[in-house]
Write an enzyme that holds these catalytic residues in place. Structure first.
Site, short mmCIF file in Angstrom:
data_model
loop_
_atom_site.label_atom_id
_atom_site.label_comp_id
_atom_site.label_asym_id
_atom_site.label_seq_id
_atom_site.Cartn_x
_atom_site.Cartn_y
_atom_site.Cartn_z
N TYR A 94 1.24 -7.17 1.64
CA TYR A 94 0.57 -5.98 1.73
C TYR A 94 0.57 -5.81 3.41
O TYR A 94 0.76 -6.72 4.40
CB TYR A 94 -0.77 -6.43 1.62
CG TYR A 94 -1.49 -5.31 0.53
CD1 TYR A 94 -1.41 -4.17 0.65
CD2 TYR A 94 -1.94 -5.76 -0.73
CE1 TYR A 94 -1.94 -3.14 -0.23
CE2 TYR A 94 -2.50 -4.94 -1.53
CZ TYR A 94 -2.30 -3.80 -1.54
OH TYR A 94 -2.74 -2.89 -2.47
N GLU A 115 -0.76 -2.58 5.20
CA GLU A 115 -1.38 -1.37 5.50
C GLU A 115 -1.07 -1.34 7.21
O GLU A 115 -1.64 -2.38 7.70
CB GLU A 115 -2.72 -1.46 4.85
CG GLU A 115 -2.83 -0.39 3.45
CD GLU A 115 -4.29 -0.68 2.82
OE1 GLU A 115 -4.98 -0.24 3.94
OE2 GLU A 115 -4.41 -0.67 1.83
N ASP A 132 11.39 20.38 3.48
CA ASP A 132 11.56 19.41 2.91
C ASP A 132 13.20 19.37 2.29
O ASP A 132 13.69 19.93 1.70
CB ASP A 132 10.87 19.73 1.40
CG ASP A 132 11.11 18.75 0.29
OD1 ASP A 132 11.68 17.74 0.50
OD2 ASP A 132 10.31 18.90 -0.83
N THR A 162 13.69 12.72 0.45
CA THR A 162 13.85 11.56 -0.14
C THR A 162 14.83 10.64 0.35
O THR A 162 15.49 11.26 1.11
CB THR A 162 14.25 11.83 -1.56
OG1 THR A 162 15.48 12.45 -1.58
CG2 THR A 162 13.20 12.84 -2.56
N LYS A 164 18.57 10.59 -2.71
CA LYS A 164 19.43 11.49 -3.20
C LYS A 164 20.79 11.55 -2.55
O LYS A 164 21.42 10.60 -2.54
CB LYS A 164 18.83 12.96 -3.40
CG LYS A 164 17.46 12.86 -4.12
CD LYS A 164 16.94 14.30 -4.35
CE LYS A 164 15.60 14.10 -5.27
NZ LYS A 164 14.82 15.30 -5.27
N ARG A 179 15.39 4.38 -3.71
CA ARG A 179 14.06 5.40 -4.09
C ARG A 179 13.10 5.24 -3.32
O ARG A 179 12.37 4.28 -3.03
CB ARG A 179 13.62 5.06 -5.61
CG ARG A 179 14.61 5.07 -6.50
CD ARG A 179 13.87 5.15 -8.04
NE ARG A 179 13.75 6.60 -8.16
CZ ARG A 179 14.49 7.31 -8.45
NH1 ARG A 179 15.88 7.10 -8.43
NH2 ARG A 179 14.06 8.95 -8.52
C1 PLP Z 1 13.36 15.26 -5.50
C2 PLP Z 1 12.50 16.21 -4.65
C3 PLP Z 1 11.14 15.91 -4.27
C4 PLP Z 1 10.67 14.53 -5.05
O1 PLP Z 1 11.11 13.53 -4.73
P1 PLP Z 1 10.40 12.15 -5.71
O2 PLP Z 1 11.16 11.09 -4.76
O3 PLP Z 1 11.28 12.26 -7.01
O4 PLP Z 1 8.97 12.17 -5.55
C5 PLP Z 1 10.58 16.79 -3.54
N1 PLP Z 1 11.02 17.56 -3.10
C6 PLP Z 1 12.23 18.03 -3.14
C7 PLP Z 1 12.84 19.46 -2.77
C8 PLP Z 1 13.07 17.33 -3.95
O5 PLP Z 1 14.28 17.90 -4.43
#
Ligand code: PLP
Length: 478
Positions: free
Chosen positions: A64, A66, A241, A270, A273, A279
């Site tokens: 843990y 936090e 994002d 993320t 990707k 992840r």
């Molecule tokens: C994939 C994605 C997310 C979400 O990611 P997770 O790890 O699945 O929660 C958020 N914003 C955009 C633009 C994405 O392509």
């Protein structure tokens, strides 16, 4: 790294797991086989390195932690501090960011951290100041009630879902849509491109607290300098994002106006990707928002995942190596070769091509819905996902698009020649698939026919295409 070491590590791990629950060990082994054999064109997926994978499977999971580095609510976090600080340092250096918060468990979580950091900075802090108190517990019942209503009464402007935006950018099924009064900007129906004048107009009319840039299905570069100017002109906080294209930013394919980090107040991503890590999620921000961002846990996040932060540190270290820039450029070269290959065979692409890692095929030209196309491709060993196209007549479930992306196949080593062959396989499947009909004779959006022999033949060709580029060549589980 000796290939032997990788094989030994994963074989031993499976042996240990098999002794407890053999079905899990079998499933892990089967997943490797499946991933090795499929032509993975899912734009949001990749293959993390063995080092990244191994960094996750250990006793860091037991801890843990936090709080933040050096300021924990639990004792004994010195080793977690080491990996969290390393991950954050790599992230700051890689992206040229003032501050990095590496605790978010996913992209959705990173967005929630960012939204609440902005709300805390722009709505809560002024309210505390006005009431002349230091923290929310010191507010009177009446002031607290007023603040809660104020927090729930803010506006967000983001990219519309069918233009390629993401559910977490203020859409009703996601909590962001329940938190914010949302409006969205789309793309020009003629070109499929973002029309910045229209975004500026929407911002002037709507006066959002937050302007969101970023997408998961828009195949073009976005000019973040212009979006920042628009945000500034209406006093909005500019958030980007970059979940999908972080690898292209890290690899310096997107620079200048197209790199969100110098332009946005806050950037979320993320890590799994195009960035090719474990992840997870991450937030980068300007110094003014750093303290609020660091409160992500326990504000909206559960306890940090130290094993995943360790893996983030490994993956980010990999992304800082010169060969990652080469990888990122090859992702885009491959996407463009795939787009060319599809176009030259007669496919229709949203925006007519790509500047990034993804291509959006409008499959209505083949007389199919996205759902039919996705399934027919899957029958043929080609893994993609259906996706809406702008002004999609088939809605978000059946759709009219197929989204394909190149980060994963590029990791395997496939190049532009193989992308042309991939385009041929996709085009053949889509041309040979015919839409089915419902029992009452009306056209079905789900049923289709594709000759099983042809599907098998394509699947074998897809496997042949992959044979030269083994996935995880250093791992032999036999
Ligand atoms: C994939 C994605 C997310 C979400 O990611 P997770 O790890 O699945 O929660 C958020 N914003 C955009 C633009 C994405 O392509």
């Amino acid at each position: 790294m000796s290939r032997n070491a990788e094989s030994t590590a994963f074989r031993s791990a499976l042996e240990v797991i098999r002794a407890v629950e053999p079905r899990v060990a079998d499933a892990i082994g089967a997943e490797l086989t499946d991933q090795r054999e499929s032509l993975k064109l899912i734009a949001s997926e990749n293959y993390a390195s063995p080092a990244t994978l191994l960094a996750m499977g250990n006793w860091f999971s037991d801890k843990y932690a936090e709080g933040t580095v050096g300021r924990r609510f639990y004792a004994g976090c010195q080793n977690v501090d080491t990996v969290e600080a390393l991950a954050a340092e790599h992230a700051r250096e890689l992206f040229g960011a003032a501050h990095a918060y590496v605790q978010p468990h996913s992209g959705i979580d990173a967005n929630l951290v960012a939204f609440w950091a902005v709300l805390a900075d722009r709505v809560e802090s002024p309210a505390l100041k006005k009431a002349q108190v230091r923290q929310v517990n010191d507010l009177t019942e009446a002031d607290w009630f007023a603040l809660r209503r104020e927090l729930g009464n803010q506006r967000m402007l983001g990219m519309s879902l069918d233009a390629g935006g993401h559910l977490t950018h203020g859409f009703r099924p996601n909590i962001s849509g329940k938190m914010f009064d949302q409006r969205s900007y789309g793309t020009d129906p003629a070109t499929g491109l973002i029309d910045y004048d229209r975004v500026a107009e929407a911002a002037r009319e709507f006066k959002p607290l937050i302007l969101v840039g970023g997408y998961s299905a828009y195949p073009r570069k976005v000019n973040f300098r212009i979006l920042r100017e628009i945000a500034d002109s209406v006093g909005a906080t500019f958030m980007v994002d970059m979940a999908h294209f972080a690898g292209l930013v890290a690899g310096k394919v997107f620079t200048g106006d197209f790199d969100p980090v110098p332009h946005a107040h806050i950037v979320t991503t993320t890590t799994h990707k195009s960035l090719r890590g474990p992840r997870g999620g991450m937030v980068l921000c300007q110094p003014e928002l750093a303290d609020q961002v660091d409160r992500g846990c326990p504000m909206v996040l559960g306890g940090p995942l130290p094993h995943v932060m360790a893996a983030k540190a490994v993956a980010l270290a990999e992304a800082r190596r010169p060969d990652f820039a080469d990888y990122a450029q090859r992702i885009v070269d491959n996407a463009q070769a795939l787009a060319e290959g599809l176009l030259s065979r007669g496919a229709t692409l949203v925006t007519g091509g790509t500047d990034n890692h993804l291509v959006l095929i409008d499959v209505s030209g083949y007389g199919l819905t996205g759902r039919q196309a996705e399934q027919a491709l899957l029958d043929s060993g080609i893994v993609t996902n259906r996706n809406s196209v702008p002004q999609d007549p088939n809605g978000a479930w059946y759709t009219s698009g197929i989204r394909v992306g190149t980060p994963a196949l590029t990791t395997r080593g496939l190049g532009t020649a193989e992308m042309d062959q991939t385009a041929e396989l996709i085009h053949t499947v889509l041309t040979q698939t015919t839409a089915g009909a419902n029992a009452d004779g009306t056209p079905s959006k789900a049923k289709y026919t594709l000759d099983a022999g042809l599907a098998d033949k394509i699947a074998r060709q897809a496997t042949d295409l992959l044979a030269t580029y083994p996935l995880y060549p250093g791992i032999d589980l036999s």
